[in-house]
Write a protein that holds these residues in place. Structure first.
Motif, PDB file in Angstrom:
ATOM      1  N   THR A 165       0.928  -1.202  -0.083  1.00  0.00           N
ATOM      2  CA  THR A 165      -0.071   0.276   0.052  1.00  0.00           C
ATOM      3  C   THR A 165       0.877   1.167   0.086  1.00  0.00           C
ATOM      4  O   THR A 165       1.967   1.361   0.755  1.00  0.00           O
ATOM      5  N   GLY A 166       0.346   2.133  -0.736  1.00  0.00           N
ATOM      6  CA  GLY A 166       1.181   3.549  -0.826  1.00  0.00           C
ATOM      7  C   GLY A 166       0.283   4.794  -0.792  1.00  0.00           C
ATOM      8  O   GLY A 166      -0.737   4.459  -1.138  1.00  0.00           O
ATOM      9  N   GLY A 191       9.698   1.288   4.424  1.00  0.00           N
ATOM     10  CA  GLY A 191       9.265   0.925   3.178  1.00  0.00           C
ATOM     11  C   GLY A 191      10.162   1.304   2.130  1.00  0.00           C
ATOM     12  O   GLY A 191      11.228   1.094   1.767  1.00  0.00           O
ATOM     13  N   GLY A 208       5.665   3.851  -0.126  1.00  0.00           N
ATOM     14  CA  GLY A 208       4.748   2.449   0.160  1.00  0.00           C
ATOM     15  C   GLY A 208       5.422   1.337   0.949  1.00  0.00           C
ATOM     16  O   GLY A 208       6.582   1.703   1.514  1.00  0.00           O
ATOM     17  N   THR A 209       4.732   0.448   1.475  1.00  0.00           N
ATOM     18  CA  THR A 209       5.227  -0.352   2.388  1.00  0.00           C
ATOM     19  C   THR A 209       4.528  -2.082   2.080  1.00  0.00           C
ATOM     20  O   THR A 209       3.528  -2.050   1.516  1.00  0.00           O
ATOM     21  N   VAL A 215       0.981   0.351   7.901  1.00  0.00           N
ATOM     22  CA  VAL A 215      -0.054   0.788   6.881  1.00  0.00           C
ATOM     23  C   VAL A 215      -0.749   2.018   7.392  1.00  0.00           C
ATOM     24  O   VAL A 215      -0.798   2.837   6.462  1.00  0.00           O
ATOM     25  N   LEU A 218       1.006   5.563   7.055  1.00  0.00           N
ATOM     26  CA  LEU A 218       1.685   5.881   5.859  1.00  0.00           C
ATOM     27  C   LEU A 218       1.830   7.420   5.754  1.00  0.00           C
ATOM     28  O   LEU A 218       2.909   7.817   5.315  1.00  0.00           O
ATOM     29  N   LYS A 219       1.091   8.007   5.795  1.00  0.00           N
ATOM     30  CA  LYS A 219       0.948   9.596   5.635  1.00  0.00           C
ATOM     31  C   LYS A 219       1.945  10.151   6.501  1.00  0.00           C
ATOM     32  O   LYS A 219       2.806  11.030   6.155  1.00  0.00           O
ATOM     33  N   ARG A 221       4.564   8.723   7.873  1.00  0.00           N
ATOM     34  CA  ARG A 221       5.854   8.228   7.424  1.00  0.00           C
ATOM     35  C   ARG A 221       6.188   9.102   6.406  1.00  0.00           C
ATOM     36  O   ARG A 221       7.395   9.501   6.186  1.00  0.00           O
ATOM     37  N   GLY A 244      -3.907   7.587  -2.770  1.00  0.00           N
ATOM     38  CA  GLY A 244      -3.149   6.364  -2.308  1.00  0.00           C
ATOM     39  C   GLY A 244      -3.911   5.026  -2.799  1.00  0.00           C
ATOM     40  O   GLY A 244      -4.965   5.310  -3.610  1.00  0.00           O
TER      41      GLY A 244
END
Length: 370
Positions: A165-166, A191, A208-209, A215, A218-219, A221, A244
């Motif tokens: 997911t990214g 990621g 992404g990771t 997950v 993500l934002k 990170r 995303g």
């Protein structure tokens, strides 16, 4: 109630290209998609080694021409010369839609499939939507992406799939417009990251990771990546619009046929494991599927569908298996910045052509220049 030769569930990349090919072959095709607008995407761009002419696309689908890929770990950079594109997904789909022969193809949007009907032999005879409208056909295609509406139902893919997911921003770009960046190592928040240049001094920066544990973060990170000194030299975030999406990272599959059901694209994990970019590979799979479907319909014989699996295995299986092993190593290495620095440093001993074959997922094959 119309009866179609082929009912395609999913109007994304795989479904539309397959519909284009089948309509050219004068087969009556129905495309069903749950979205009301086929030109809305979670990600609007992607880096690709796609041969445009091979798939009947013009240069208008290109958001930016790229001549250099920069691999960037914490302390090591490697620049690799290569011709590839940043694609404008909307324009790609516009051109595919324009290539569909509307005399033979029908598109219905806002359709959610709620029921699948089969006969005593297990062949699909119809799919039924949320309004209990029934759609019948001789053959059915699952091109529903990671939803796997039909492929999961028949067990071709697990009901719960592992995803990468990214998230990404469209930002101001301060770097060289013909260079794209791939960011790897623990310094990139466990990621991997990317910077895709666009026109007008803009770029896409994303993170992404593969790790389900991070997950939801993500934002945040990605925001931390944006504060890294080496990144601040390249991009400037000037808006808060975040996009995303996800791609499957399931095991390499070899079976895409079940009776009169054909599966293409993310619903059977046809994204190359090491590349992440699926268009090049899904387009080829859709062409293979179209040829097999054409033969099956013309000969009224489902056995011809097996040609699709055979062609795919001959073209891709060995590379995908090797890519999967490389993907698993990358999962491990990406958690250690020092190890990723070492791997990238060692990679400089190998020529650019070898690196490009690996990045493009074409192990042992010559890459296609533009």
């Amino acid at each position: 109630m119309d009866k179609f030769d082929v009912v395609i569930v999913g109007g994304g990349t795989a479904g539309l290209l397959l519909a284009r090919e089948l309509s050219k072959q004068k087969h009556k095709v129905l495309i069903l998609d749950r979205k009301k607008n086929l030109l809305e995407f979670s990600f609007n761009t992607l880096g690709s080694f796609l041969n445009l002419e091979q798939f009947g696309l013009s240069h208008n689908v290109v958001a930016q021409d790229i001549d250099t890929i920069v691999l960037h770990s914490k302390r090591v950079k490697r620049s690799i010369k290569s011709d590839l594109y940043i694609l404008d997904k909307k324009q790609v789909h516009v051109e595919i839609l324009e290539g569909i022969d509307n005399n033979y193809a029908t598109i219905k949007t806002g359709i959610n499939i709620k029921e699948i009907q089969t006969d005593v032999k297990g062949n699909f005879i119809a799919v039924v939507d949320q309004k209990n409208e029934k759609y019948t056909g001789k053959l059915f295609v699952d091109a529903s992406g990671t939803n796997g509406i039909l492929s999961k139902k028949v067990g071709l893919i697990p009901k719960k799939t592992q995803l990468a997911t990214g998230v990404e921003y469209n930002v101001r770009y301060l770097g060289n417009h013909s260079k794209m960046y791939l960011l790897i190592g623990k310094v990139y928040q466990g990621g991997y990251g990317w910077i895709f240049p666009l026109k007008n001094q803009r770029a896409i920066i994303g993170f992404g990771t593969f790790d389900e544990k991070i997950v939801k973060d993500l934002k945040n990170r990605l925001h931390k990546i944006l504060e890294l000194p080496q990144i601040k030299k390249l991009v400037l975030k000037d808006n808060d619009k975040v996009e995303g999406g996800s791609i499957p990272i399931t095991p390499v599959l070899e079976k895409f046929i079940c009776n009169n059901l054909v599966c293409v694209g993310d619903c059977v994990s046809q994204v190359n494991p090491i590349v992440g970019e699926g268009y090049k590979f899904i387009f080829e799979a859709a062409i293979m599927a179209s040829k097999a479907i054409d033969s099956a319909l013309k000969n009224d014989n489902l056995d011809f569908l097996k040609n699709y699996e055979t062609d795919w295995k001959n073209r891709f299986l060995a590379n995908y298996q090797r890519s999967k092993r490389a993907q698993e190593r990358f999962f491990k290495y990406s958690q250690n910045s020092l190890l990723m620095d070492y791997v990238l440093l060692i990679s400089k001993l190998y020529p650019d052509a070898r690196a490009i074959r690996s990045l493009s997922g074409e192990y042992g094959l010559e890459t296609h220049n533009k």
